[in-house]
Design an enzyme around this catalytic site. Structure first.
Site, PDB file in Angstrom:
ATOM      1  N   ASP A 298      -0.384   5.017   0.996  1.00  6.43           N
ATOM      2  CA  ASP A 298      -0.720   5.986   2.044  1.00  6.43           C
ATOM      3  C   ASP A 298      -0.580   5.379   3.444  1.00  6.43           C
ATOM      4  OD1 ASP A 298      -1.428   8.225   0.439  1.00  6.43           O
ATOM      5  OD2 ASP A 298      -3.319   7.256  -0.068  1.00  6.43           O
TER       6      ASP A 298
ATOM      7  N   ASP B 184       0.853  -1.169   0.000  1.00 10.40           N
ATOM      8  CA  ASP B 184       0.000   0.000   0.000  1.00 10.40           C
ATOM      9  C   ASP B 184       0.908   1.244   0.000  1.00 10.40           C
ATOM     10  OD1 ASP B 184      -2.341   1.632   0.637  1.00 10.40           O
ATOM     11  OD2 ASP B 184      -1.471   1.754   2.638  1.00 10.40           O
TER      12      ASP B 184
HETATM   13  O1  C5P Z   1      -5.147   2.296  -0.427  1.00  9.89           O
HETATM   14  P1  C5P Z   1      -4.790   3.479   0.358  1.00  9.89           P
HETATM   15  O2  C5P Z   1      -4.484   3.194   1.801  1.00  9.89           O
HETATM   16  O3  C5P Z   1      -3.716   4.283  -0.316  1.00  9.89           O
HETATM   17  O4  C5P Z   1      -6.161   4.324   0.406  1.00  9.89           O
HETATM   18  C1  C5P Z   1      -6.294   5.653   0.203  1.00  9.89           C
HETATM   19  C2  C5P Z   1      -6.816   6.372   1.418  1.00  9.89           C
HETATM   20  O5  C5P Z   1      -7.176   7.687   0.971  1.00  9.89           O
HETATM   21  C3  C5P Z   1      -8.098   5.811   2.042  1.00  9.89           C
HETATM   22  O6  C5P Z   1      -7.796   5.039   3.177  1.00  9.89           O
HETATM   23  C4  C5P Z   1      -8.946   7.060   2.406  1.00  9.89           C
HETATM   24  O7  C5P Z   1      -9.014   7.288   3.788  1.00  9.89           O
HETATM   25  C5  C5P Z   1      -8.208   8.223   1.761  1.00  9.89           C
HETATM   26  N1  C5P Z   1      -9.065   9.050   0.875  1.00  9.89           N
HETATM   27  C6  C5P Z   1      -8.976  10.434   0.990  1.00  9.89           C
HETATM   28  N2  C5P Z   1      -9.749  11.248   0.171  1.00  9.89           N
HETATM   29  C7  C5P Z   1     -10.566  10.698  -0.772  1.00  9.89           C
HETATM   30  C8  C5P Z   1     -10.632   9.283  -0.907  1.00  9.89           C
HETATM   31  C9  C5P Z   1      -9.848   8.501  -0.057  1.00  9.89           C
HETATM   32  O8  C5P Z   1      -8.206  10.931   1.837  1.00  9.89           O
HETATM   33  N3  C5P Z   1     -11.262  11.490  -1.570  1.00  9.89           N
END
Ligand code: C5P
Length: 303
Positions: free
Chosen positions: A51, A49
């Protein structure tokens, strides 16, 4: 030079000495590590992953750092507060749903689709240019975990593919890696949401299928991609993640070898139920670890 039989007990001993490491089933972890050492670099793939896994969750003062989507929240707020507020409102509404301990994944999925879909529409409607987004990344609060640069470079040096599987925004990760490492290493591949640009290099759409937290599995992997062939035969997987949505990232990699799941726990230590859940699904749980030391040690051992 240590013998192959000596490295696993030494690493297990090191795990026990580290306060931030929880290893609920050391016998199973040692067995997986032995298979990985026997297979060596040639049989290994790392699926990670981005983030809060390759990137840090908080700075030294304990302030939350940015996700790839968060890059828009911060920068747009500066340039266009009304639009910036829309990104922030979405996060305030949906983030608690993503981590809600009561709702099931099935109940969460429609909300995640709405969250991702709405924020992607805001990005496309605003027609942000590639240059602007690269600038946003330069000014962002995304920070690599300590040792992440070396970790990525060492995987490349040993020809171990790194698949960055992210429900974030893949272009942001690409620009971030380019800015930090000078270029994207050859071994690095992305499965993520990609912003597509028109001929004027303005955002015009997002790639399909949409990848949100709870569909990080084979359902979103395009098996015709060249890297899928590259990882064919790599039966041993090191999986790095920080959420419950990350634990099936290896599903779809056809093989019969072990997956060693390393989970970065960024939640509260008082939340004993959540911690217990992490211990159940991840082989190794790292508590508030701002480094990639454990992942690096595992890879060093395999090489
Ligand atoms: O898979 P990964 O851990 O990279 O997921 C991306 C994260 O981005 C999600 O856990 C979610 O909390 C966050 N997110 C965000 N804004 C968005 C969509 C998702 O901060 N518009």
């Amino acid at each position: 030079q240590l013998k192959k039989t000596e490295v696993v007990p030494l690493l297990m001993e090191w795990f026990v000495q580290q306060q931030q490491i929880i290893c609920a089933n050391p016998t199973e972890v040692a067995a997986k590590l032995r298979k990985m050492v026997a297979g060596g670099a040639r049989k290994t793939v790392v699926i990670s992953d981005f983030d809060y896994t390759l990137s840090r969750f908080a700075n030294e003062k304990g302030e939350r750092l940015s996700t790839t989507h968060g890059v828009f929240d911060d920068n747009v707020m500066r340039l266009n507060p009304a639009l910036g507020q829309q990104f922030v409102d979405l996060k305030n509404k949906y983030y608690p749903i993503e981590f809600c301990p009561i709702l099931t994944q099935e109940e969460k999925i429609p909300h995640m689709e709405k969250w991702w879909g709405t924020s992607h529409s805001l990005i496309v409607n605003e027609k942000f240019s590639k240059n602007t987004i690269e600038d946003f990344v330069r000014q962002s609060r995304i920070v690599f975990k300590d040792g992440a640069e070396d970790f990525i470079q060492s995987l490349d040096a040993h020809n171990i593919p790194l698949v960055i599987f992210s429900a974030g925004i893949g272009n942001i990760i690409e620009y971030f890696l380019e800015q930090k490492l000078g270029a994207i290493p050859r071994n690095t591949h992305f499965i993520s949401n990609m912003i597509l640009f028109d001929e004027e290099e303005k955002a015009c759409a997002f790639s399909e299928p949409l990848i949100h937290t709870f569909c990080k599995n084979s359902s979103v992997i395009q098996k015709e991609t060249s890297f899928f062939h590259e990882i064919n035969g790599r039966v041993n997987v090191i999986l790095l993640g920080d959420s419950m949505g990350d634990i099936h990232m290896d599903v779809g990699v056809e093989r019969d070898g072990p997956t060693l799941k390393v989970g970065y726990y960024n939640g509260s230590l008082d939340d004993t139920a959540a911690l217990k859940h992490y211990e159940e699904v991840y082989d190794i749980v790292l508590i508030h670890d701002p480094t990639l030391d454990v992942a690096q040690k595992i890879v060093d051992m395999i090489n």
